[in-house]
Design an enzyme around this catalytic site. Structure first.
Site, PDB file in Angstrom:
ATOM      1  N   HIS A 183     -61.291 -12.543 -36.037  1.00  0.00           N
ATOM      2  CA  HIS A 183     -62.483 -13.082 -36.678  1.00  0.00           C
ATOM      3  C   HIS A 183     -63.583 -13.458 -35.693  1.00  0.00           C
ATOM      4  O   HIS A 183     -64.759 -13.216 -35.937  1.00  0.00           O
ATOM      5  CB  HIS A 183     -62.117 -14.306 -37.523  1.00  0.00           C
ATOM      6  CG  HIS A 183     -61.493 -13.960 -38.833  1.00  0.00           C
ATOM      7  ND1 HIS A 183     -62.040 -14.324 -40.044  1.00  0.00           N
ATOM      8  CD2 HIS A 183     -60.372 -13.266 -39.130  1.00  0.00           C
ATOM      9  CE1 HIS A 183     -61.280 -13.876 -41.019  1.00  0.00           C
ATOM     10  NE2 HIS A 183     -60.252 -13.238 -40.494  1.00  0.00           N
ATOM     11  N   ASP A 190     -67.835 -18.486 -40.225  1.00  0.00           N
ATOM     12  CA  ASP A 190     -66.851 -17.548 -40.751  1.00  0.00           C
ATOM     13  C   ASP A 190     -66.745 -17.769 -42.253  1.00  0.00           C
ATOM     14  O   ASP A 190     -66.868 -18.897 -42.741  1.00  0.00           O
ATOM     15  CB  ASP A 190     -65.498 -17.774 -40.079  1.00  0.00           C
ATOM     16  CG  ASP A 190     -64.473 -16.720 -40.474  1.00  0.00           C
ATOM     17  OD1 ASP A 190     -63.904 -16.827 -41.582  1.00  0.00           O
ATOM     18  OD2 ASP A 190     -64.244 -15.799 -39.692  1.00  0.00           O
TER      19      ASP A 190
END
Length: 360
Positions: A22, A121
């Site tokens: 990520h 995120d």
């Protein structure tokens, strides 16, 4: 030369999820934005361990308007891990809001600029609340996967209402969720664990459920995909959010540095027919049950389908006896996920368009 954006005194805080893959793409985006907007300051927040990993494996020019900051990983001093599933992720998430707030306050004091935009995120549902508390700050969550998984989490409540959860699913596993745009061929059994079956109270299930409930509060949602991938889902998600931006695929727009192909998977791809290779990867976080690993292995061995499997080294012992030797003529196993991005890039560049089985 790319056009430059000039808005003085802007300060963008970027909050990364330090697990799986990520953080790296989010830093890549941040670096590109910093180049395009030299008068805007960018503060990238991530754990020390994750920052060390991505900065040592990726080439970035040092920019005066981009600072990378370490935040606490949530592990108390002297803590002894007990082997609980996703224990490190749970510790991080429990401390994340406080850690990020402290980091942002320090970055504001260092730069003399208040944060004016919050990029996070997509897992960080709390970004909506943080942006509201900061007053006048836009929240922009980044979804690292494609629109299909995002749509499922946006519609989780509707899916649960219509098909039920847990024991109430009996007999409905093969029904398609055709009440969601673009999902008319997706069966209930194909949904990610934690949506209608499995542990609905797990860390990830609750995290993704909460995310789907608050994404509409964002100024924009951007994803690692392209509009033509699934026009129906893209059109629907555009109607759900203020802005829905496709900025991928990163595999083509951000090719990784050259690496040694020690598993010789690239020559293997070169001699395969288009759309003939199965690619399997579950990333660094998800670990399928042993019975599922065995089922995948047996299917690959018996079907003779050409494949590349990116697999954690610790899971090799779970494979059936003789699997590696019996499949070496039509498959390649990559031990660890470090070669996965380069393999995907090579496949797409050669128009391989292989079938991708993953945990998204």
């Amino acid at each position: 030369m790319s056009p430059q954006i000039t808005k003085p005194n802007r300060h963008v805080a970027v909050l990364a999820f330090p697990f799986s893959t990520h953080a790296a793409p989010l830093l890549t985006i941040t670096h590109r934005l910093a180049v395009a907007s030299p008068t805007t300051h960018f503060s990238f927040f991530n754990t020390s361990k994750s920052n060390t990993t991505i900065l040592s494996s990726t080439l970035y020019d040092k920019l005066p308007n981009l600072n990378v900051h370490d935040v606490w990983d949530g592990v108390p001093e002297g803590y002894v891990f007990v082997g609980k599933h996703q224990e490190d992720i749970e510790l991080f998430m429990n401390a994340a809001v406080g850690s990020f707030r402290e980091g942002i306050q320090a970055a504001e004091a260092e730069t003399g600029r208040k944060v004016s935009c919050l990029v996070t995120d997509g897992f960080f549902w709390f970004g909506a609340e943080m942006a509201e508390e900061m007053q006048g700050v836009d929240w922009l969550p980044f979804w690292t996967g494609g629109p299909n998984s995002l749509s499922i989490h946006v519609y989780t409540d509707l899916i649960r209402t219509i098909v039920g959860v847990g024991g109430k699913l009996s007999g409905r596993e093969d029904e398609c969720i055709n009440f969601i745009p673009g999902m008319n061929q997706v069966r209930v059994r194909d949904l990610p664990e934690g949506v209608v079956f499995g542990n609905l109270d797990s860390l990830f299930s609750r995290m993704l459920h909460q995310t789907g409930q608050v994404l509409h509060k964002s100024a924009a949602v951007f994803v690692n995909s392209f509009e033509e991938f699934n026009p129906s889902i893209t059109k629907d998600l555009k109607s759900k959010f203020k802005k829905f931006l496709n900025i991928g695929p990163f595999i083509l727009t951000s090719p990784p540095p050259s690496q040694i192909d020690k598993f010789h998977c690239l020559p293997f791809l070169d001699v395969q027919s288009p759309a003939s290779v199965a690619y399997i990867s579950f990333g660094t976080v998800t670990t399928p049950p042993e019975v599922e690993l065995v089922a995948i292995a047996e299917a690959l061995e018996s079907s003779k389908v050409p494949f590349i499997w990116s697999l954690k080294e610790t899971l090799v012992s779970k494979l059936p006896n003789g699997f590696l030797a019996n499949t070496k003529s039509h498959g390649t196993v990559l031990l660890g996920i470090h070669s996965q991005t380069k393999t995907q890039t090579k496949a797409l560049q050669r128009n391989q368009q292989y079938h991708y089985l993953a945990n998204k």
